[in-house]
Design a protein around this motif. Structure first.
Motif, mmCIF file in Angstrom:
data_model
loop_
_atom_site.group_PDB
_atom_site.id
_atom_site.type_symbol
_atom_site.label_atom_id
_atom_site.label_comp_id
_atom_site.label_asym_id
_atom_site.label_seq_id
_atom_site.Cartn_x
_atom_site.Cartn_y
_atom_site.Cartn_z
ATOM 1 N N SER A 79 -89.835 -47.921 -40.306
ATOM 2 C CA SER A 79 -88.633 -47.705 -39.502
ATOM 3 C C SER A 79 -88.660 -48.453 -38.170
ATOM 4 C CB SER A 79 -88.427 -46.202 -39.251
ATOM 5 O OG SER A 79 -89.542 -45.668 -38.583
ATOM 6 N N ARG A 94 -84.369 -51.385 -42.751
ATOM 7 C CA ARG A 94 -83.330 -52.389 -42.500
ATOM 8 C C ARG A 94 -82.849 -53.057 -43.788
ATOM 9 N NH1 ARG A 94 -79.678 -54.033 -41.632
ATOM 10 N NH2 ARG A 94 -78.753 -55.408 -40.091
ATOM 11 N N LYS A 125 -83.952 -41.294 -35.040
ATOM 12 C CA LYS A 125 -84.126 -42.704 -35.409
ATOM 13 C C LYS A 125 -83.763 -42.987 -36.867
ATOM 14 C CE LYS A 125 -87.155 -44.952 -32.219
ATOM 15 N NZ LYS A 125 -88.334 -45.833 -32.092
ATOM 16 N N ASN A 128 -79.814 -42.144 -37.806
ATOM 17 C CA ASN A 128 -78.959 -43.094 -37.095
ATOM 18 C C ASN A 128 -79.016 -44.490 -37.716
ATOM 19 O OD1 ASN A 128 -77.948 -41.208 -35.380
ATOM 20 N ND2 ASN A 128 -79.297 -41.722 -33.658
ATOM 21 N N GLN A 129 -80.171 -44.873 -38.235
ATOM 22 C CA GLN A 129 -80.234 -46.161 -38.939
ATOM 23 C C GLN A 129 -79.396 -46.111 -40.223
ATOM 24 O OE1 GLN A 129 -83.785 -48.691 -39.027
ATOM 25 N NE2 GLN A 129 -84.909 -47.145 -37.881
ATOM 26 N N GLU A 132 -75.893 -46.568 -39.169
ATOM 27 C CA GLU A 132 -75.626 -47.918 -38.680
ATOM 28 C C GLU A 132 -75.635 -48.959 -39.794
ATOM 29 O OE1 GLU A 132 -77.212 -50.901 -35.113
ATOM 30 O OE2 GLU A 132 -78.199 -48.970 -35.450
ATOM 31 N N TYR A 133 -76.558 -48.835 -40.748
ATOM 32 C CA TYR A 133 -76.786 -49.931 -41.687
ATOM 33 C C TYR A 133 -76.226 -49.725 -43.090
ATOM 34 C CZ TYR A 133 -80.326 -51.316 -38.219
ATOM 35 O OH TYR A 133 -80.988 -51.668 -37.075
#
Lengths: 316, 316, 316
Positions: A79, A94, A125, A128-129, A132-133
């Motif tokens: 992460s 990612r 963390k 939220n990723q 976002e992704y």
């Protein structure tokens, strides 16, 4: 509604409750919404209720579901950004997140607090990723600091069982052998503050919740005073926030038992489960007719279905 | 039929066989029964055939399915009442079972004998708690003392392959490196006693099955005598019941081989699988045209579908 | 098409590409093909993309799916013939495969190279037993020496992104901390040789791929020369074939970085994922607009659905 990670994602709390009552009454009436839609449920941690109730809710709505236990079915995911990945984590969030997003319409994700760093946990963390992704709506199935599907079910359950307009609802800390995250109590307080109830929180000193969740709710450090006249007792253990992740007490004087329940207004007993019998609550209390833990757990299907319905309605 | 934990739950064995022949012929003809119905399959132990065949049977009937591997996906569950839960089991069956029941219409559960206590195993503590607490029909996918979906498939397979009205059916013990439960042989004897076959059981001394399963069936301790003129040889290892859970013999003189099969009436060879080749049975026998282990395993889908169909027909 | 284990199983590569474009445009238009059909996905090894994309592809086509993680859900399976099974493998593939085949219409199987014996791996002992014994079509979800669903997605992705008739496609070895199978590069070279592209392979000495996959493709040992004027850079690590299963180099001079990408014709960057950032490829390259790894992974659903559609069309 696009994502669901806290009560603040709801456009309108009363509308959400109304939706919950609707889907409980007619669980199979909205299958056109989920036709040819797929939900992937991703678990970084174990799950029983959340796994089954969320999958069931999605199927009620006509969706296909896939379940991924990250560490068993797949592999550990990195992460942190910028690292040289020469260790034991073969893939980065990612890449993993947008790829998973490309195979589905909604992602559910469970990623508990890891208790390595208060900052990392409270920055959420991992979830939220995902937001976002992933490119698709994300539903929290319990993140580091919140468990909103649980809180929604809790609120709905209180609405079902309350016998007065403004019941007294008490969140009480209770002892437990291990360190547990603050997600459930954080989320409960944050959510129930939006309802027009009398909310009281009681716990030993050192167990204060993070101020951003408590808002202006005052702590009553005397558990018996807190119980007095209560209509709902919501028990839960959590590890310390200030001494982050530490177990400061296993004092079974805080266990919810018949003697304490006698101080209440014949309160209903609630807990998110799993619960340690005779640590958190005595057999006598949880087996009594005033225990509504099973009905509360059954309502996890309802809150999940209401959330998924609201998200599906906005998917194009 | 409400629950299915033994042959005695069937309202009528011949009707059940008839249902099995029907669903084998038309597996997809009954999907209206399972529409908007969900089956949860719960595994306390590993599974290959049971997992896939039961799930397939439920899907044939139009049901949704969810699978829970208790110890991997979730966590260990406490089964004893009255304990202070301060150990490694975070949830009690008393909560887990009704919660799971609230998310589905039928529960399938696999919970093997644990060999810690004959009393606990033979009281069927786990599956009986499911029957008592779940609020929905419970199907045994192998419990501590019985494996009725297997026995039903076995009976059905014999009916498919028998060439005379009353075949001679021989259950023979065979060697194995590890201690295995008595569920399959118990259940086989209990079930086949209801059929109008000639049933013979053969095993070394010390491997006597529990009297409640054997009834008036006599043991033939000479394996070759038992095989003489047999139409079906059903091989299976089990650990001792009297010296509970112990392996008293690994004697490969009891292995089913070509020489012994030559004593039979060109018997069909059966085994519930998984089978240890060259321990339980020689390659030559299991690879011969008279081996029907694959057809027998394929019929697990049939017996499961017949059972689920009968249960669905009584669900309101 | 009956089985899909390599590019050679396709009746016609151009027709297969056309099918892939069709199913990408109309993923839900072929659900009549999968009605009452079931696919079982069997994993001997971990999986993220393959697991989710193949399951999704099957569901797009209206199929039911079941997933079996052999070593977690079930138990270890013996693959050698003639052994006395008194060890830790309770079941033989010779039984497990036809039984699994009896519960479904198509089997997907993932069984990586084990690096114990080059001969065993390169004879594809496991997937070949599935083809031989299952009685149903078998789809490779990555076998010991090939990963054809990946190669099909790779080819399709190049077709989507190419800007000239005959692009220069470069397969480059890149460093990695652990020994990885040759399945992806073998399969990529074997497949892309069928396309009318300019294909160049570059790697350090000692990393030569097996001649049966390379055919007449020449190796360019100078990575920078190979990159010159390339339209697509396909990065992948693999362990040595000649020094079988060994890691001969972890030289990060072979990492794909911005400097090397500057030598190309603004090449698109590809990788099958999972990828080790800053080992195989720099953050700068994989996060650049010319990185198409996510689109490539998304196309795994497309290649799987095209393959399943072709198989379903020939099922009776």
């Amino acid at each position: 509604m696009r994502h669901f990670t806290s009560v603040y994602d709801l456009p309108d709390l009363n509308e959400a409750l109304k939706t919950a009552f609707e889907v409980k009454k007619n669980p199979f009436a909205y299958q056109h919404l989920g036709k040819n839609r797929t939900m992937i449920l991703i678990f970084f941690n174990s799950s029983l209720r959340t796994r089954l109730s969320t999958q069931k809710a999605a199927m009620n709505l006509g969706m296909n579901t896939m379940v991924l236990n990250v560490n068993q079915d797949g592999w550990q995911l990195e992460s942190e950004l910028g690292v040289v990945m020469d260790g034991d984590k073969p893939e980065h969030l990612r890449e993993a997140i947008p790829v998973i997003g490309s195979y589905c319409d909604i992602i559910g994700v469970r990623a508990f607090a890891q208790f390595k760093s208060k900052e990392d946990d409270y920055q959420e963390k991992i979830i939220n990723q995902f937001v976002e992704y992933s490119g698709v709506p994300v539903v929290s199935m319990e993140a580091a600091t919140r468990h909103p599907l649980q809180s929604f079910a809790d609120h709905f359950t209180i609405e079902e069982f309350k016998t007065k307009e403004k019941p007294k609802v008490v969140l009480t800390w209770a002892p437990h052998p291990k360190a547990l995250p603050q997600a459930v109590p954080n989320s409960f307080v944050e959510w129930i503050r939006q309802a027009d109830y009398e909310l009281v929180v009681t716990h030993p000193e050192g167990y204060e919740l993070a101020p951003e969740f408590m808002g202006d709710i005052k702590v009553e450090y005397d558990q018996k005073k807190a119980f007095s006249g209560a209509d709902f007792i919501y028990a839960k253990n959590w590890a310390s926030y200030s001494s982050y992740g530490q177990v400061l007490s296993r004092d079974r004087n805080w266990t919810v038992d018949e003697e304490k329940m006698a101080l209440t207004n014949q309160a209903k007993f609630m807990h998110c489960l799993p619960v340690r019998r005779n640590m958190v609550v005595s057999d006598g209390v949880i087996d009594s007719p005033d225990s509504i833990v099973i009905q509360e757990a059954a309502n996890r299907e309802v809150s999940a279905q209401a959330v998924l319905k609201m998200i599906l309605e906005e998917l194009k």
